[in-house]
Design a protein around this motif. Structure first.
Motif, mmCIF file in Angstrom:
data_model
loop_
_atom_site.group_PDB
_atom_site.id
_atom_site.type_symbol
_atom_site.label_atom_id
_atom_site.label_comp_id
_atom_site.label_asym_id
_atom_site.label_seq_id
_atom_site.Cartn_x
_atom_site.Cartn_y
_atom_site.Cartn_z
ATOM 1 N N LEU A 129 0.834 -1.201 0.000
ATOM 2 C CA LEU A 129 0.000 0.000 0.000
ATOM 3 C C LEU A 129 0.871 1.254 0.000
ATOM 4 O O LEU A 129 1.972 1.258 0.563
ATOM 5 N N PRO A 130 0.379 2.342 -0.606
ATOM 6 C CA PRO A 130 1.147 3.598 -0.631
ATOM 7 C C PRO A 130 1.016 4.351 0.700
ATOM 8 O O PRO A 130 0.289 5.345 0.811
ATOM 9 N N MET A 131 1.706 3.873 1.695
ATOM 10 C CA MET A 131 1.655 4.506 3.015
ATOM 11 C C MET A 131 3.058 4.595 3.603
ATOM 12 O O MET A 131 3.985 3.926 3.140
ATOM 13 N N SER A 132 3.195 5.423 4.623
ATOM 14 C CA SER A 132 4.471 5.574 5.300
ATOM 15 C C SER A 132 4.918 4.243 5.894
ATOM 16 O O SER A 132 4.109 3.504 6.467
ATOM 17 N N ARG A 133 6.183 3.914 5.756
ATOM 18 C CA ARG A 133 6.705 2.659 6.276
ATOM 19 C C ARG A 133 6.698 2.614 7.799
ATOM 20 O O ARG A 133 6.763 1.533 8.393
ATOM 21 N N ALA A 134 6.640 3.767 8.428
ATOM 22 C CA ALA A 134 6.614 3.786 9.894
ATOM 23 C C ALA A 134 5.199 3.726 10.447
ATOM 24 O O ALA A 134 5.020 3.578 11.665
ATOM 25 N N ALA A 135 4.183 3.825 9.580
ATOM 26 C CA ALA A 135 2.810 3.956 10.063
ATOM 27 C C ALA A 135 2.314 2.704 10.772
ATOM 28 O O ALA A 135 1.654 2.790 11.814
ATOM 29 N N VAL A 136 2.611 1.518 10.211
ATOM 30 C CA VAL A 136 2.092 0.278 10.793
ATOM 31 C C VAL A 136 2.670 0.016 12.184
ATOM 32 O O VAL A 136 1.918 -0.192 13.141
ATOM 33 N N PRO A 137 3.996 0.018 12.355
ATOM 34 C CA PRO A 137 4.509 -0.176 13.723
ATOM 35 C C PRO A 137 4.121 0.957 14.669
ATOM 36 O O PRO A 137 3.879 0.709 15.857
ATOM 37 N N LEU A 138 4.033 2.190 14.159
ATOM 38 C CA LEU A 138 3.631 3.305 15.017
ATOM 39 C C LEU A 138 2.194 3.129 15.492
ATOM 40 O O LEU A 138 1.890 3.346 16.681
ATOM 41 N N GLY A 139 1.295 2.728 14.585
ATOM 42 C CA GLY A 139 -0.091 2.505 14.983
ATOM 43 C C GLY A 139 -0.216 1.401 16.010
ATOM 44 O O GLY A 139 -0.999 1.504 16.961
ATOM 45 N N GLN A 140 0.573 0.326 15.839
ATOM 46 C CA GLN A 140 0.532 -0.767 16.808
ATOM 47 C C GLN A 140 1.023 -0.305 18.174
ATOM 48 O O GLN A 140 0.412 -0.616 19.208
ATOM 49 N N ALA A 141 2.132 0.429 18.198
ATOM 50 C CA ALA A 141 2.679 0.898 19.473
ATOM 51 C C ALA A 141 1.734 1.871 20.158
ATOM 52 O O ALA A 141 1.536 1.816 21.378
ATOM 53 N N ALA A 142 1.121 2.780 19.384
ATOM 54 C CA ALA A 142 0.200 3.756 19.972
ATOM 55 C C ALA A 142 -1.043 3.076 20.524
ATOM 56 O O ALA A 142 -1.530 3.424 21.612
#
Length: 260
Positions: free
Chosen positions: A94-107
């Motif tokens: 998907l065209p998304m930031s590479r940090a978004a998935v781990p950041l969303g999980q951590a948040a």
């Protein structure tokens, strides 16, 4: 940055929805610390030099930090599960930031931890624990606790992406239960042998637990301790910065490159 914030918020919503659809896990993670408080407080407390409510006041901050350190296990298990099922590979397309998935999980993990902390503190109040410090110090203690959970979760996410297998992550995550045992989470380190006391006091859990006890006003900073425990707030912030500085880039890089 705006792309990261937007994509991270989307992943945060996805993780919270995932938690809502798995209430059993939330109930287990919220009741386990309460069970440990009652067991340690009333069974072990009678055999220690700080009996009764004095020990339970000492124990509550330590259990809070031990639970926060459990972010290593939960982060590892969730990241490994998504990788094993192919979810992570689909996100990579998907065209998304590479940090978004781990950041969303951590948040999302921090949000769940904050919610789960409320019933634990209510039980702590019922068994004799009290906030002896001021409201600002208490708020600082809670903020420091959430920061430590956030840092530990990033470490778990990296390890989960590295293992890529739920079974391996579960076995490795079980080893994290040893970390609070080698710290001042449950007992003071003053009675430990010299070398073991040094190991325990350089454990990040000891610094954060001492900081919470100091900010809540439950116990003074022990004399003659290693630097992170002798200066617990500063030591805790340094440990959190080290964990985030190491594992955030490692987790993002591992997520971006996968098995390559």
């Amino acid at each position: 940055m705006s792309m990261l914030a937007y994509d991270g918020a989307a992943m945060l919503g996805r993780q919270l929805l995932r938690m809502r659809n798995n209430p059993g896990l939330l109930i287990l993670t919220q009741t386990m610390p309460v069970s440990m408080l009652l067991f340690f407080g009333y069974v072990f407390g009678s055999a220690l030099a700080m009996p009764g409510e004095a020990y339970r006041s000492f124990l509550v901050p330590g259990l809070l930090v031990a639970t926060a350190a459990g972010g290593i296990m939960t982060g590892m298990f969730q990241a490994a599960g998504d990788t094993h099922r192919g979810v992570t590979n689909r996100f990579r397309t998907l065209p998304m930031s590479r940090a978004a998935v781990p950041l969303g999980q951590a948040a999302a993990d921090v949000v769940a931890t904050a919610v789960g902390t409320v019933p634990f503190l209510l039980v702590g109040l019922a068994v004799g624990w009290r906030v002896e410090g001021g409201p600002l110090e208490a708020a600082g203690a809670v903020g420091l606790l959430m920061l430590f959970r956030f840092a530990c979760t990033w470490a778990g996410i990296y390890l989960g992406l590295l293992t890529r297998n739920e079974e391996a992550a579960g076995q490795l995550g079980g080893a994290t239960f040893l970390l609070p045992l080698l710290s001042s989470a449950y007992i003071p380190t003053s009675g430990l042998p010299g070398w073991l006391r040094t190991v325990a006091e350089w454990n990040p859990i000891s610094a954060v637990a001492t900081a919470l006890r100091d900010l809540f006003g439950n116990a003074p900073v022990p004399d003659g301790s290693a630097w992170p425990v002798a200066h617990p707030v500063a030591g805790s912030l340094v440990w959190c910065a080290v964990l985030l500085g190491v594992f955030v880039p490692l987790a993002v890089r591992q997520y971006a490159h996968g098995e390559r």
